[in-house]
Design an enzyme around this catalytic site. Structure first.
Site, mmCIF file in Angstrom:
data_model
loop_
_atom_site.group_PDB
_atom_site.id
_atom_site.type_symbol
_atom_site.label_atom_id
_atom_site.label_comp_id
_atom_site.label_asym_id
_atom_site.label_seq_id
_atom_site.Cartn_x
_atom_site.Cartn_y
_atom_site.Cartn_z
ATOM 1 N N PRO A 293 21.410 37.652 -52.717
ATOM 2 C CA PRO A 293 21.288 39.047 -53.145
ATOM 3 C C PRO A 293 20.503 39.934 -52.189
ATOM 4 C CG PRO A 293 19.807 37.643 -54.406
ATOM 5 C CD PRO A 293 20.654 36.732 -53.584
ATOM 6 N N LYS A 297 25.090 42.821 -51.797
ATOM 7 C CA LYS A 297 26.524 42.851 -51.500
ATOM 8 C C LYS A 297 27.409 42.199 -52.555
ATOM 9 C CE LYS A 297 26.224 45.153 -47.862
ATOM 10 N NZ LYS A 297 25.982 46.486 -48.407
#
Length: 390
Positions: A293, A297
């Site tokens: 994370p 994306k």
């Protein structure tokens, strides 16, 4: 039952695809193994690229996003206790990101689908895909205690990393690439104003930390922890104490504490399955790829997959051309691997890796110094963070 496109999974990828297809007059049914309440209870990220914001508007679900989303022109990086701001808007030619929780995206899409009267079958059991490499794909499942069968032209597998879609592809037809990281993120959600008006990514000798938010009144904080840690062993007080240790003083002082609404540990991994098409089955989102994370994306990659798949299906039904369907996997994977690279790079830049020695740490520091001193390097980060073109 008969439909044109069977969508497996009622997360944001499946719901967004269903909304776009419905507005284009393409029949679809969504099958979800969990309840609607469970789907809405998932706590996920919410930094949206401009491309995803535009796609949500195209799907007709941008009104509340415009009203409640927080537009961010930049974000901050902290190294050795010093804050450095990257001006995304200036570096990327005017592009920004919007903070709007994934739960809110899902809620908007569920409500929009209900208004269109399109079917979503929740709490489906024993979901199985059949004849995905033949001319008559179908999905069997149990709903409300009865055996059901859904015949279709195509199946969109939007059911996540652990879903049935990817597992339905013969192993010999898939190639998987994976990197598992030796740590996770302990995350805490709290109803308090954020410590900063933009995201703060912090590198510290004790480990990575992130100050994020879901709204102007709800904050999401993370600290890097070993994989063997358990969320229940962390009191709220211990979490906030550790968070503050890893932040620059001015940010640490602004952290407003309160009782946690949710606390959990998310392991980090990079994963890609190739190809993203097998016969009449098309994989999208976490069913095909996972990113750590750090680069924000995951949800955005699912949106770009949906963009490509929706365009291909619309071209098939409206223009009688299969060119988009044939190109789907290659187009999606080209963008996936760029996002995987960026997420991997951000993770390596900001985290403490237990196996690294003094040389590795000096390289990490040099990388950060170069990023701050080079406009070209900062521009690369900004372009990737706001989202590469579809």
């Amino acid at each position: 039952m008969r439909t044109q496109v069977a969508i497996i999974g009622a997360g944001p990828a499946g719901l967004l695809l269903g909304q776009l297809l419905s507005r284009a007059g393409i029949d679809n049914v969504i099958i979800e193994r969990r309840s609607a309440d469970y789907v809405l209870s998932r706590i996920r990220a919410g930094v949206l690229e401009q491309g995803m914001v535009d796609l949500l508007h195209e799907a007709g679900v941008g009104e509340r996003l415009d009203r409640e989303g927080l537009v961010h022109d930049g974000f901050a990086l902290a190294y050795h206790g010093v804050l450095h701001r990257l001006d995304l808007k200036e570096l990327s030619g005017g592009r920004t990101v919007t903070v709007y929780g994934q739960t809110e995206v899902t809620r908007d899409l569920i409500e929009a689908r209900h208004e269109l009267g399109r079917p979503t079958i929740y709490e489906a059991e024993d979901v199985a895909l059949h004849d995905i490499d033949g001319a008559s794909p179908r999905v069997t499942f149990r709903a409300e205690g009865q055996a059901r069968e859904l015949r279709c032209d195509f199946i969109a597998g939007c059911d996540g990393y652990h879903g049935v879609s990817r597992r339905s592809v013969p192993p010999a037809a898939l190639q998987s690439f994976e990197r598992v990281y030796p740590f996770g993120w302990l995350g805490l959600l709290v109803d308090r104003p954020p410590a900063a008006h933009e995201l703060v990514y912090a590198h510290h000798e004790r480990g990575f930390a992130l100050c994020s938010m879901r709204s102007a009144e709800r904050s999401r904080y993370y600290v890097q922890v070993p994989l063997e840690e358990r969320a229940e062993d962390w009191s709220d007080e211990a979490f906030f104490d550790e968070l503050r240790r890893r932040l620059p003083g001015e940010v640490a002082d602004a952290v407003a504490t309160g009782p946690s609404l949710e606390k959990s540990i998310a392991p980090l991994r990079s994963f890609v399955a190739e190809p993203m098409r097998f016969g009449h089955l098309f994989l999208a989102g976490d069913a095909a790829h996972i990113v750590p994370p750090t680069g924000a994306k995951g949800l955005n990659l699912a949106a770009s997959d949906v963009r490509y798949l929706f365009d291909a299906l619309r071209e098939h039904y409206h223009d009688r051309s299969d060119a988009g369907l044939d190109a789907y996997s290659a187009r999606a994977l080209a963008r996936v691997w760029k996002a995987e690279r960026f997420s991997w790079w951000m993770t390596n830049l900001l985290h403490r890796f237990p196996e690294r020695d003094g040389f590795d740490l000096r390289i990490q520091e040099a990388e950060f110094a170069y990023l701050l001193q080079s406009r070209a390097a900062s521009t690369v980060v900004a372009e990737n963070y706001v989202g590469l073109p579809y």
